[in-house]
Write a protein that holds these residues in place. Structure first.
Motif, PDB file in Angstrom:
ATOM      1  N   PHE A 200      21.928  20.580  42.769  1.00  0.00           N
ATOM      2  CA  PHE A 200      20.980  21.551  43.320  1.00  0.00           C
ATOM      3  C   PHE A 200      20.489  22.445  42.196  1.00  0.00           C
ATOM      4  O   PHE A 200      21.283  23.103  41.518  1.00  0.00           O
ATOM      5  N   THR A 201      19.158  22.487  41.977  1.00  0.00           N
ATOM      6  CA  THR A 201      18.592  23.266  40.878  1.00  0.00           C
ATOM      7  C   THR A 201      18.260  24.697  41.305  1.00  0.00           C
ATOM      8  O   THR A 201      18.706  25.657  40.680  1.00  0.00           O
ATOM      9  N   ASN A 202      17.473  24.856  42.353  1.00  0.00           N
ATOM     10  CA  ASN A 202      17.033  26.180  42.818  1.00  0.00           C
ATOM     11  C   ASN A 202      16.224  25.997  44.096  1.00  0.00           C
ATOM     12  O   ASN A 202      15.879  24.869  44.466  1.00  0.00           O
ATOM     13  N   LEU A 203      15.910  27.104  44.739  1.00  0.00           N
ATOM     14  CA  LEU A 203      15.098  27.040  45.962  1.00  0.00           C
ATOM     15  C   LEU A 203      14.125  28.208  45.959  1.00  0.00           C
ATOM     16  O   LEU A 203      14.534  29.371  45.956  1.00  0.00           O
ATOM     17  N   ALA A 232      32.338  12.012  45.997  1.00  0.00           N
ATOM     18  CA  ALA A 232      31.172  12.447  45.228  1.00  0.00           C
ATOM     19  C   ALA A 232      31.382  13.866  44.702  1.00  0.00           C
ATOM     20  O   ALA A 232      32.316  14.561  45.104  1.00  0.00           O
ATOM     21  N   PHE A 233      30.499  14.304  43.811  1.00  0.00           N
ATOM     22  CA  PHE A 233      30.518  15.699  43.360  1.00  0.00           C
ATOM     23  C   PHE A 233      29.243  16.406  43.820  1.00  0.00           C
ATOM     24  O   PHE A 233      28.191  15.792  43.954  1.00  0.00           O
ATOM     25  N   ALA A 234      29.381  17.692  44.078  1.00  0.00           N
ATOM     26  CA  ALA A 234      28.232  18.537  44.414  1.00  0.00           C
ATOM     27  C   ALA A 234      28.167  19.632  43.352  1.00  0.00           C
ATOM     28  O   ALA A 234      29.081  20.440  43.225  1.00  0.00           O
ATOM     29  N   LEU A 235      27.091  19.632  42.571  1.00  0.00           N
ATOM     30  CA  LEU A 235      26.910  20.571  41.465  1.00  0.00           C
ATOM     31  C   LEU A 235      25.739  21.485  41.789  1.00  0.00           C
ATOM     32  O   LEU A 235      24.621  21.013  41.978  1.00  0.00           O
ATOM     33  N   VAL A 236      25.979  22.800  41.860  1.00  0.00           N
ATOM     34  CA  VAL A 236      24.921  23.715  42.282  1.00  0.00           C
ATOM     35  C   VAL A 236      24.753  24.893  41.331  1.00  0.00           C
ATOM     36  O   VAL A 236      25.714  25.347  40.706  1.00  0.00           O
ATOM     37  N   ASN A 237      23.527  25.380  41.249  1.00  0.00           N
ATOM     38  CA  ASN A 237      23.180  26.554  40.453  1.00  0.00           C
ATOM     39  C   ASN A 237      23.491  27.803  41.278  1.00  0.00           C
ATOM     40  O   ASN A 237      22.798  28.099  42.250  1.00  0.00           O
ATOM     41  N   THR A 238      24.509  28.553  40.891  1.00  0.00           N
ATOM     42  CA  THR A 238      24.904  29.722  41.684  1.00  0.00           C
ATOM     43  C   THR A 238      24.172  31.001  41.271  1.00  0.00           C
ATOM     44  O   THR A 238      24.376  32.048  41.885  1.00  0.00           O
ATOM     45  N   ASP A 239      23.303  30.925  40.250  1.00  0.00           N
ATOM     46  CA  ASP A 239      22.411  32.056  39.985  1.00  0.00           C
ATOM     47  C   ASP A 239      21.323  32.121  41.053  1.00  0.00           C
ATOM     48  O   ASP A 239      20.682  33.154  41.219  1.00  0.00           O
ATOM     49  N   LEU A 244      25.439  28.511  46.747  1.00  0.00           N
ATOM     50  CA  LEU A 244      26.695  28.440  47.500  1.00  0.00           C
ATOM     51  C   LEU A 244      26.471  27.986  48.941  1.00  0.00           C
ATOM     52  O   LEU A 244      27.364  27.404  49.559  1.00  0.00           O
ATOM     53  N   VAL A 245      25.256  28.227  49.471  1.00  0.00           N
ATOM     54  CA  VAL A 245      24.922  27.744  50.822  1.00  0.00           C
ATOM     55  C   VAL A 245      25.005  26.223  50.861  1.00  0.00           C
ATOM     56  O   VAL A 245      25.482  25.630  51.836  1.00  0.00           O
ATOM     57  N   MET A 246      24.564  25.585  49.781  1.00  0.00           N
ATOM     58  CA  MET A 246      24.579  24.118  49.716  1.00  0.00           C
ATOM     59  C   MET A 246      26.005  23.560  49.807  1.00  0.00           C
ATOM     60  O   MET A 246      26.221  22.441  50.267  1.00  0.00           O
ATOM     61  N   LEU A 247      26.973  24.361  49.377  1.00  0.00           N
ATOM     62  CA  LEU A 247      28.370  23.895  49.338  1.00  0.00           C
ATOM     63  C   LEU A 247      29.150  24.168  50.622  1.00  0.00           C
ATOM     64  O   LEU A 247      30.279  23.706  50.768  1.00  0.00           O
ATOM     65  N   GLN A 248      28.559  24.913  51.545  1.00  0.00           N
ATOM     66  CA  GLN A 248      29.316  25.397  52.712  1.00  0.00           C
ATOM     67  C   GLN A 248      30.002  24.296  53.510  1.00  0.00           C
ATOM     68  O   GLN A 248      31.155  24.447  53.901  1.00  0.00           O
ATOM     69  N   THR A 250      29.909  20.781  52.652  1.00  0.00           N
ATOM     70  CA  THR A 250      30.035  19.496  51.979  1.00  0.00           C
ATOM     71  C   THR A 250      31.498  19.079  51.869  1.00  0.00           C
ATOM     72  O   THR A 250      32.389  19.916  51.719  1.00  0.00           O
ATOM     73  N   LYS A 251      31.732  17.778  51.939  1.00  0.00           N
ATOM     74  CA  LYS A 251      33.071  17.211  51.757  1.00  0.00           C
ATOM     75  C   LYS A 251      33.296  16.842  50.288  1.00  0.00           C
ATOM     76  O   LYS A 251      34.403  16.502  49.883  1.00  0.00           O
ATOM     77  N   ALA A 252      32.206  16.887  49.497  1.00  0.00           N
ATOM     78  CA  ALA A 252      32.271  16.474  48.094  1.00  0.00           C
ATOM     79  C   ALA A 252      33.039  17.490  47.247  1.00  0.00           C
ATOM     80  O   ALA A 252      33.270  18.631  47.660  1.00  0.00           O
ATOM     81  N   ARG A 253      33.432  17.069  46.048  1.00  0.00           N
ATOM     82  CA  ARG A 253      34.075  17.962  45.088  1.00  0.00           C
ATOM     83  C   ARG A 253      33.043  18.997  44.624  1.00  0.00           C
ATOM     84  O   ARG A 253      31.931  18.629  44.257  1.00  0.00           O
ATOM     85  N   LYS A 254      33.402  20.273  44.615  1.00  0.00           N
ATOM     86  CA  LYS A 254      32.438  21.350  44.376  1.00  0.00           C
ATOM     87  C   LYS A 254      32.502  21.874  42.936  1.00  0.00           C
ATOM     88  O   LYS A 254      33.578  22.205  42.439  1.00  0.00           O
ATOM     89  N   TYR A 255      31.306  21.959  42.312  1.00  0.00           N
ATOM     90  CA  TYR A 255      31.191  22.500  40.964  1.00  0.00           C
ATOM     91  C   TYR A 255      29.964  23.408  40.891  1.00  0.00           C
ATOM     92  O   TYR A 255      28.975  23.192  41.589  1.00  0.00           O
ATOM     93  N   THR A 256      30.040  24.408  40.010  1.00  0.00           N
ATOM     94  CA  THR A 256      28.938  25.361  39.891  1.00  0.00           C
ATOM     95  C   THR A 256      28.499  25.509  38.436  1.00  0.00           C
ATOM     96  O   THR A 256      29.261  25.262  37.510  1.00  0.00           O
ATOM     97  N   TYR A 257      27.220  25.909  38.261  1.00  0.00           N
ATOM     98  CA  TYR A 257      26.726  26.235  36.917  1.00  0.00           C
ATOM     99  C   TYR A 257      25.844  27.472  37.001  1.00  0.00           C
ATOM    100  O   TYR A 257      25.241  27.753  38.046  1.00  0.00           O
ATOM    101  N   ALA A 258      25.791  28.249  35.906  1.00  0.00           N
ATOM    102  CA  ALA A 258      25.033  29.503  35.921  1.00  0.00           C
ATOM    103  C   ALA A 258      24.835  30.031  34.506  1.00  0.00           C
ATOM    104  O   ALA A 258      25.603  29.711  33.594  1.00  0.00           O
ATOM    105  N   LEU A 259      23.788  30.836  34.344  1.00  0.00           N
ATOM    106  CA  LEU A 259      23.567  31.565  33.101  1.00  0.00           C
ATOM    107  C   LEU A 259      24.008  33.017  33.252  1.00  0.00           C
ATOM    108  O   LEU A 259      24.385  33.665  32.276  1.00  0.00           O
ATOM    109  N   LYS A 260      23.947  33.551  34.470  1.00  0.00           N
ATOM    110  CA  LYS A 260      24.211  34.971  34.687  1.00  0.00           C
ATOM    111  C   LYS A 260      25.608  35.227  35.269  1.00  0.00           C
ATOM    112  O   LYS A 260      26.346  36.065  34.769  1.00  0.00           O
ATOM    113  N   GLY A 261      25.938  34.547  36.359  1.00  0.00           N
ATOM    114  CA  GLY A 261      27.196  34.809  37.043  1.00  0.00           C
ATOM    115  C   GLY A 261      28.323  33.898  36.597  1.00  0.00           C
ATOM    116  O   GLY A 261      28.162  33.040  35.726  1.00  0.00           O
TER     117      GLY A 261
END
Length: 487
Positions: A200-203, A232-239, A244-248, A250-261
């Protein structure tokens, strides 16, 4: 020949009239393509209803019909299968017909408003550099390892997806990176596919002509992650607050990426210039030729995905430093007069804001920033004044022009854009309906060291007007005009 009951595996069926043991030669949802032995899938679309063409399909040789409503009059010798959702049934049938090709490779879906094409395309590049056979399903093009095909949609129909995935199986492709649009998710085009991971990139504001509300748009994106399997893995931009809504659920393994947080994968911009970016990703520094904050996010998503798919960290960083920009994504040329022309696909308010802020963060402010921008016809009208406001607030001069007007009158679109211009910015604007003349005028206005941004169409090599597509390539055109000025 395939047996109908085999391709109906896992399809939820309400009723059957006739035999599912009949042999079929192909599946199609366009009655014009139907031939002897075909299965016709009647889909209720936004423009036309396939149920109206069932008789036509049968006359052309359809031996089976998949539909949501059984016709009142049934033809002898034809099998009718009633389902709740024909689009969903088609996707599952397509996977079965092509022998479930997604299960034979590692398929990663990229979704979000902005960055899908860049992330998917750069992952394709990176894994090719790593020596793998790789596939790509993107807005710009479709790649079956080294074989290129023209793309027509961000997410193709389910038959096309599975056809190319099967071709990838044949070529021995190990990884495939795929753009997943909200339209594609909502229309069940990805149903039946087995994903190794989702990004997930952004919305931001987009497609509200199709999705009635922003929350509906968000929830459609979320449903993609809801459907990911446990492995599977779920990788989301938490900035992005929607990450985090995308991960609510999901059964997949959860990972996050960010520049700010705080996140599993962190990045910091150390240098940002027209030559590229110097980034610190977790504890390592890497130089990339890509430019701007938005590309810092894209690079971080690529790094995280490559690591999650098993590549070594040092290897990933080396390949990132070798990556080249994607066609129509901050693609730039510098003329002999030192005029910089940038072509970018920015066609949403947030994307335009990102590109303009990136340019403003790099330029010295002694030069002009001339933006050429429009909005597409037959699409979300609410974003037009926002685009006008952003362009004039963040540029020194702006030329409003046609994008792809489609069936709308270009002047009406331009008036919608102009509504967003604040009084103090009126003097900055010029409206030239003809896009060719608009780009030419921008080049003539530009002085040495000035910057021209041509936004909205990016990689597209056409302009769509009144149902016709005319050759039009922003990058080639601006290059030609700048070359003429150099003579």
């Amino acid at each position: 020949m395939t047996i109908l009951k085999d391709i109906l595996y896992k399809v939820t069926i309400n009723a059957v009239v006739g035999s599912t043991g009949v042999g079929v030669t192909a599946i199609d949802f366009d009655s014009r393509n139907i031939k002897g032995g075909y299965v016709f899938v009647a889909i209720k679309g936004s423009v036309s209803d396939g149920h109206k063409f069932i008789d036509v399909a049968i006359k052309q040789g359809a031996v089976a019909v998949i539909c949501e409503v059984l016709p009142e009059k049934l033809s002898d010798g034809v099998t009718y299968v009633e389902v709740d959702n024909s689009s969903k049934a088609l996707a599952i049938m397509a996977s079965n017909y092509y022998e479930n090709p997604s299960g034979n490779l590692k398929l990663v879906g990229v979704t979000g408003t902005n960055g899908k094409t860049t992330v998917a395309s750069l992952l394709y590049q990176l894994f090719k550099k790593a020596g793998y056979k790789v596939g790509l399903l993107s807005t710009v093009k479709i790649m079956v390892d080294t074989i290129e095909y023209k793309a027509t949609h961000t997410t193709p129909d389910s038959l096309t997806i599975n056809k190319y995935l099967q071709a990838m199986n044949t070529e021995g492709v190990e990884f495939c990176f795929m753009e997943v649009s909200s339209h594609g998710i909502h229309q069940h085009r990805t149903e039946g596919l087995r994903f190794e991971g989702g990004i997930f990139t952004n919305l931001t504001h987009d497609h509200l002509d199709y999705h009635n509300t922003f929350s509906e748009y968000r929830d459609v994106k979320k449903s993609f992650f809801d459907a990911l399997p446990e492995k599977a893995f779920a990788l989301v931009n938490t900035d992005d607050k929607n990450g985090l809504v995308m991960l609510q659920n999901t059964k997949a393994r959860k990972y996050t990426y960010a520049l700010k947080g705080y996140a599993d994968y962190k990045s910091q911009i150390l240098e940002n210039q027209f030559g590229g970016l110097l980034l610190k990703i977790n504890d390592a520094e890497v130089w990339t030729r890509l430019i701007g904050n938005f590309n810092a996010y894209n690079i971080l998503a690529i790094y995280a995905t490559a690591e999650l798919l098993g590549l070594e960290k040092v290897e990933i960083l080396r390949f990132i430093s070798e990556l080249e920009s994607v066609s129509g994504r901050f693609q730039y040329v510098i003329s002999n007069e030192k005029i910089t022309a940038i072509v970018d696909y920015a066609h949403t308010p947030d994307a335009l804001k990102n590109v303009l802020e990136t340019i403003n963060s790099i330029r010295t402010k002694n030069e002009e920033l001339i933006t050429v921008v429009g909005c597409g016809g037959d699409r979300d009208k609410t974003k037009r004044p926002k685009m006008g406001h952003i362009a004039t607030a963040l540029s020194t001069k702006v030329i409003f022009t046609s994008d792809n007007p489609r069936s709308e009158e270009p002047e009406a679109i331009l008036k919608d854009i102009e509504k967003g211009v604040e009084p103090q910015n009126y003097k900055k604007t010029l409206t030239i309906t003809d896009r060719l003349q608009a780009i030419k005028t921008a080049c003539q206005m530009a002085q040495p060291n000035d910057i021209i941004l041509i936004a909205g169409k990016g990689h597209e090599t056409y302009q769509e007007i009144k149902g016709e597509r005319f050759d039009f390539d922003d990058f080639k055109i601006v290059q030609e005009f700048l070359n003429q000025l150099s003579k």
